[in-house]
Motif scaffolding. Sequence first.
Motif, PDB file in Angstrom:
ATOM      1  N   GLU A  70       0.799  -1.220   0.000  1.00  0.00           N
ATOM      2  CA  GLU A  70       0.000   0.000   0.000  1.00  0.00           C
ATOM      3  C   GLU A  70       0.831   1.269   0.000  1.00  0.00           C
ATOM      4  O   GLU A  70       0.336   2.327  -0.372  1.00  0.00           O
ATOM      5  N   ASP A  71       2.077   1.209   0.433  1.00  0.00           N
ATOM      6  CA  ASP A  71       2.887   2.419   0.524  1.00  0.00           C
ATOM      7  C   ASP A  71       4.292   2.126   0.009  1.00  0.00           C
ATOM      8  O   ASP A  71       5.267   2.210   0.745  1.00  0.00           O
ATOM      9  N   SER A  72       4.377   1.808  -1.269  1.00  0.00           N
ATOM     10  CA  SER A  72       5.665   1.466  -1.853  1.00  0.00           C
ATOM     11  C   SER A  72       6.411   2.717  -2.318  1.00  0.00           C
ATOM     12  O   SER A  72       5.830   3.614  -2.930  1.00  0.00           O
ATOM     13  N   PHE A  73       7.702   2.763  -2.037  1.00  0.00           N
ATOM     14  CA  PHE A  73       8.522   3.876  -2.508  1.00  0.00           C
ATOM     15  C   PHE A  73       8.556   3.913  -4.035  1.00  0.00           C
ATOM     16  O   PHE A  73       8.720   4.982  -4.643  1.00  0.00           O
ATOM     17  N   ILE A  74       8.377   2.766  -4.659  1.00  0.00           N
ATOM     18  CA  ILE A  74       8.373   2.738  -6.122  1.00  0.00           C
ATOM     19  C   ILE A  74       7.104   3.374  -6.669  1.00  0.00           C
ATOM     20  O   ILE A  74       7.132   4.066  -7.694  1.00  0.00           O
ATOM     21  N   GLU A  75       5.998   3.153  -6.007  1.00  0.00           N
ATOM     22  CA  GLU A  75       4.747   3.794  -6.427  1.00  0.00           C
ATOM     23  C   GLU A  75       4.875   5.306  -6.359  1.00  0.00           C
ATOM     24  O   GLU A  75       4.443   6.030  -7.266  1.00  0.00           O
ATOM     25  N   ARG A  76       5.500   5.802  -5.301  1.00  0.00           N
ATOM     26  CA  ARG A  76       5.701   7.243  -5.175  1.00  0.00           C
ATOM     27  C   ARG A  76       6.623   7.756  -6.282  1.00  0.00           C
ATOM     28  O   ARG A  76       6.405   8.831  -6.848  1.00  0.00           O
ATOM     29  N   PHE A  77       7.653   6.979  -6.598  1.00  0.00           N
ATOM     30  CA  PHE A  77       8.560   7.351  -7.683  1.00  0.00           C
ATOM     31  C   PHE A  77       7.813   7.416  -9.010  1.00  0.00           C
ATOM     32  O   PHE A  77       7.979   8.371  -9.789  1.00  0.00           O
ATOM     33  N   LEU A  78       6.987   6.431  -9.287  1.00  0.00           N
ATOM     34  CA  LEU A  78       6.241   6.402 -10.547  1.00  0.00           C
ATOM     35  C   LEU A  78       5.234   7.550 -10.612  1.00  0.00           C
ATOM     36  O   LEU A  78       5.048   8.166 -11.664  1.00  0.00           O
ATOM     37  N   ASP A  79       4.588   7.848  -9.495  1.00  0.00           N
ATOM     38  CA  ASP A  79       3.623   8.951  -9.465  1.00  0.00           C
ATOM     39  C   ASP A  79       4.291  10.284  -9.750  1.00  0.00           C
ATOM     40  O   ASP A  79       3.701  11.175 -10.376  1.00  0.00           O
ATOM     41  N   LYS A  80       5.526  10.420  -9.317  1.00  0.00           N
ATOM     42  CA  LYS A  80       6.234  11.690  -9.472  1.00  0.00           C
ATOM     43  C   LYS A  80       6.812  11.878 -10.862  1.00  0.00           C
ATOM     44  O   LYS A  80       6.706  12.962 -11.451  1.00  0.00           O
ATOM     45  N   GLY A  81       7.424  10.812 -11.417  1.00  0.00           N
ATOM     46  CA  GLY A  81       8.143  11.002 -12.673  1.00  0.00           C
ATOM     47  C   GLY A  81       7.904   9.971 -13.747  1.00  0.00           C
ATOM     48  O   GLY A  81       8.528  10.036 -14.811  1.00  0.00           O
ATOM     49  N   GLY A  82       7.045   8.982 -13.490  1.00  0.00           N
ATOM     50  CA  GLY A  82       6.805   7.965 -14.502  1.00  0.00           C
ATOM     51  C   GLY A  82       7.869   6.873 -14.481  1.00  0.00           C
ATOM     52  O   GLY A  82       8.778   6.871 -13.643  1.00  0.00           O
ATOM     53  N   PRO A  83       7.791   5.942 -15.429  1.00  0.00           N
ATOM     54  CA  PRO A  83       8.647   4.752 -15.411  1.00  0.00           C
ATOM     55  C   PRO A  83      10.052   4.995 -15.961  1.00  0.00           C
ATOM     56  O   PRO A  83      10.447   4.461 -16.998  1.00  0.00           O
ATOM     57  N   GLY A  84      10.804   5.817 -15.265  1.00  0.00           N
ATOM     58  CA  GLY A  84      12.140   6.144 -15.732  1.00  0.00           C
ATOM     59  C   GLY A  84      13.228   5.396 -14.991  1.00  0.00           C
ATOM     60  O   GLY A  84      12.960   4.442 -14.239  1.00  0.00           O
ATOM     61  N   ALA A  85      14.469   5.826 -15.187  1.00  0.00           N
ATOM     62  CA  ALA A  85      15.601   5.214 -14.502  1.00  0.00           C
ATOM     63  C   ALA A  85      15.537   5.537 -13.016  1.00  0.00           C
ATOM     64  O   ALA A  85      15.372   6.700 -12.625  1.00  0.00           O
ATOM     65  N   HIS A  86      15.666   4.520 -12.184  1.00  0.00           N
ATOM     66  CA  HIS A  86      15.581   4.707 -10.735  1.00  0.00           C
ATOM     67  C   HIS A  86      16.962   4.889 -10.104  1.00  0.00           C
ATOM     68  O   HIS A  86      17.175   5.804  -9.319  1.00  0.00           O
ATOM     69  N   HIS A  87      17.921   4.019 -10.449  1.00  0.00           N
ATOM     70  CA  HIS A  87      19.270   4.155  -9.921  1.00  0.00           C
ATOM     71  C   HIS A  87      20.279   3.437 -10.813  1.00  0.00           C
ATOM     72  O   HIS A  87      19.902   2.702 -11.730  1.00  0.00           O
TER      73      HIS A  87
END
Length: 317
Positions: free
Chosen positions: A228-245
């Motif tokens: 329910e509270d994934s850091f990846i979900e927050r990343f996707l909400d902010k910038g879409g499916p881009g490079a993470h690291h």
Amino acid sequence: MQIYRIDHVAQVTADLDAQVALLEGLFGFRRVRSWDNPGEGVRGARLEIPGSRGQAWEVLAPAGDGSSLRTWLDEHGGRPGLHHVGAEVPDLEAVQAELEVRGIKPTDGARGHWLEASLSPPEHGPGVLFRLRGPGDLDMCGDSAASAASAPAAGTGSPDGPSLGIVALDHICQAFPDRDALARWYHELAGFVQVWRTADDEHPDMADLVLNIPGSSICWEVIMPRGEDSFIERFLDKGGPGAHHVTFEVDDWDAAMAACEHHETPTFDDEEGSTDGAAWKHTFIHPKHTGGVLVQLFWEERPGVWVRSDKVPPPWT
């Protein structure tokens, strides 16, 4: 289409000299080429990554009037960050045709010397930008023979203090809503092959898999959100499916941490463990300390114990 070699990872910054100094100092990279090309709107430097097999790290900065890199920085609030992954393909025209069939509209760059496109499914947003070139054409970042010099710029000297002791660029990680969907897409598009994956319930907030890029020593990781509270979900909400690291292997863990302390660079999310009797450790460096790219560092006592090298067949073959 076929990618037979990852050539480089490129980041954009407003201050080229400061970023190169960071990479030469903390990271231990070595500058092998510099260029200034106002006609194409770019200054840049190519740095050798210790232990890499032909892959490099490139730093790009705006030059001249109307630079597209200046526009890129403005669109990102002036913040530096990862710009593209450079790769070589056997036939650039065939790649363009294949991408257009799949609904991807590549952009021609530098007099047709390369193509630029996200290789992710277009319905999911921009994804990771790739810059693709054919064989025998080395100019990808404005580094033409007329604008480039092989020697570092005057005034640069040996880095002061210890470096991380990087021995390899291990993988690039992309966040995506469905790891299997993206893995299947990359397999069908460019022949990426899955070599490892976590169990669906191994982590409470994420699941991942690793793809081998045929012909390259660099792998591609895909992470997707769980819970329910994934850091990846927050990343996707902010910038879409881009490079993470981006992930590097270090030779000596204590020496790497000492280098971070010397350069006043904090780490976070440290973890360590043991697999089959061999130890491993990993940690992260925040983008504000690397020039806009989230960096992961790992060390393993024996090859293959941090990310297990066991081959796990993908469920979609």
